[in-house]
Design a protein around this motif. Structure first.
Motif, short mmCIF file in Angstrom:
data_model
loop_
_atom_site.label_atom_id
_atom_site.label_comp_id
_atom_site.label_asym_id
_atom_site.label_seq_id
_atom_site.Cartn_x
_atom_site.Cartn_y
_atom_site.Cartn_z
N UNK A 103 0.54 -1.53 -0.56
CA UNK A 103 -0.40 -0.27 0.12
C UNK A 103 0.70 1.45 -0.57
N UNK A 104 2.21 1.06 1.03
CA UNK A 104 2.95 2.33 0.98
C UNK A 104 3.37 3.11 -0.23
N UNK A 105 4.07 1.63 -1.06
CA UNK A 105 4.69 1.41 -2.41
C UNK A 105 3.37 2.50 -2.73
N UNK A 106 2.87 1.29 -3.61
CA UNK A 106 2.13 1.77 -4.37
C UNK A 106 1.20 3.31 -4.56
N UNK A 107 0.64 3.57 -3.49
CA UNK A 107 0.36 5.41 -3.57
C UNK A 107 1.78 6.66 -3.44
N UNK A 108 2.64 6.13 -3.05
CA UNK A 108 3.82 6.66 -3.59
C UNK A 108 3.80 6.75 -5.03
N UNK A 109 3.52 5.72 -5.71
CA UNK A 109 4.30 5.39 -6.94
C UNK A 109 3.45 6.18 -7.59
N UNK A 110 1.84 5.95 -6.63
CA UNK A 110 0.80 6.55 -8.02
C UNK A 110 0.91 8.06 -7.84
N UNK A 111 1.31 9.23 -6.43
CA UNK A 111 1.79 10.17 -6.72
C UNK A 111 2.87 10.37 -7.62
N UNK A 112 3.73 9.70 -8.27
CA UNK A 112 5.01 10.40 -8.60
C UNK A 112 4.53 10.07 -10.01
N UNK A 113 3.64 9.37 -10.30
CA UNK A 113 3.20 9.61 -11.62
C UNK A 113 3.16 11.26 -12.49
N UNK A 114 3.71 11.19 -14.44
CA UNK A 114 3.33 11.99 -14.88
C UNK A 114 1.83 12.12 -15.50
N UNK A 115 2.36 13.51 -15.67
CA UNK A 115 0.70 14.47 -16.29
C UNK A 115 0.82 14.05 -17.76
N UNK A 116 -0.51 13.98 -18.54
CA UNK A 116 -0.47 13.82 -19.39
C UNK A 116 -1.18 15.46 -19.54
N UNK A 117 -1.43 15.87 -20.84
CA UNK A 117 -1.29 17.45 -21.44
C UNK A 117 -2.61 16.77 -21.95
N UNK A 118 -3.63 17.97 -21.85
CA UNK A 118 -4.51 18.21 -22.28
C UNK A 118 -4.42 18.22 -23.74
N UNK A 119 -5.17 17.09 -24.92
CA UNK A 119 -5.56 16.51 -26.08
C UNK A 119 -6.30 16.33 -26.64
N UNK A 120 -6.78 16.59 -27.85
CA UNK A 120 -8.17 16.67 -28.20
C UNK A 120 -8.14 14.86 -30.21
#
Length: 205
Positions: free
Chosen positions: A82-99
């Motif tokens: 749980x601890x590792x997975x939450x930290x992993x999720x928080x560190x994921x990059x963000x995909x910019x808006x697109x069409x």
């Protein structure tokens, strides 16, 4: 693995909803009328405001972490996962808006839901692939062996197909089991990626 009831989230039976990485739909076509036109094919058309495209489905965190603990025979404890997975999720990059664009409705899963099949830029496919690669890396850190088998076997992850088809679920088809339906080309605008149900993350120490 232990047998536990799984399935779609039901607030009366589960304490937390599933976690997904998704992009919200900001608009379909030139205006609301273009989206409402889909009611010709769809029963109980979903509200446009809540539409989204899922890039990665992780499932209910407690279930996912128990799956890891079961698979590793306790070498990775559920609380550690749980601890590792939450930290992993928080560190994921963000995909910019697109069409993107859509020209037809397709039947999803067992046929009870249909959605817009969306043509998206190559960068979106690349981002989704990067999420799957990142998931492999997380599972390797969690000491999961035979990672591909785990991904396909974990009820929490719920993988059903090895190929990701970009789509936006819009409701139940009027005629179950039929399709696809050509609808004419419409543009679909998406916002930047986000983690759905992030507010249900446990507090990290």
């Amino acid at each position: 693995m232990a047998n536990r009831p799984r399935g779609g989230w039901d607030s009366t039976t589960q304490t937390a909803p599933p976690i997904t990485v998704e992009v919200p739909v900001l608009g379909v076509g030139a205006g609301p009328a273009d989206y409402e036109e889909l009611s010709r094919y769809v029963f109980a058309l979903r509200r446009q405001r809540g539409l989204h495209m899922t890039l990665l489905h992780l499932g209910v965190l407690d279930d996912f972490c128990r799956d890891v603990a079961d698979w590793t025979k306790g070498n990775t404890r559920a609380d550690s996962a749980m601890l590792r997975t939450v930290a992993w999720l928080e560190a994921l990059p963000v995909l910019e808006a697109f069409s993107g664009s859509a020209e037809r409705l397709i039947v999803l899963g067992s046929g009870g839901v249909c959605g817009l099949e969306v043509d998206v830029p190559a960068s979106v496919h690349d981002f989704q692939v990067s999420l799957v690669h990142a998931l492999h890396e997380l599972l390797d850190e969690l000491l999961v062996d035979n990672i591909d088998d785990f991904i396909l076997s974990s009820p929490a992850l719920g993988f059903r197909s090895p190929r990701w088809v970009p789509h936006v679920a819009v409701g139940r088809p009027l005629h179950r089991g039929r399709g696809p339906w050509e609808i004419g080309r419409v543009g679909v605008d998406f916002g930047e990626s986000r983690i759905r149900n992030r507010q249900h993350f446990p507090q990290l120490p």
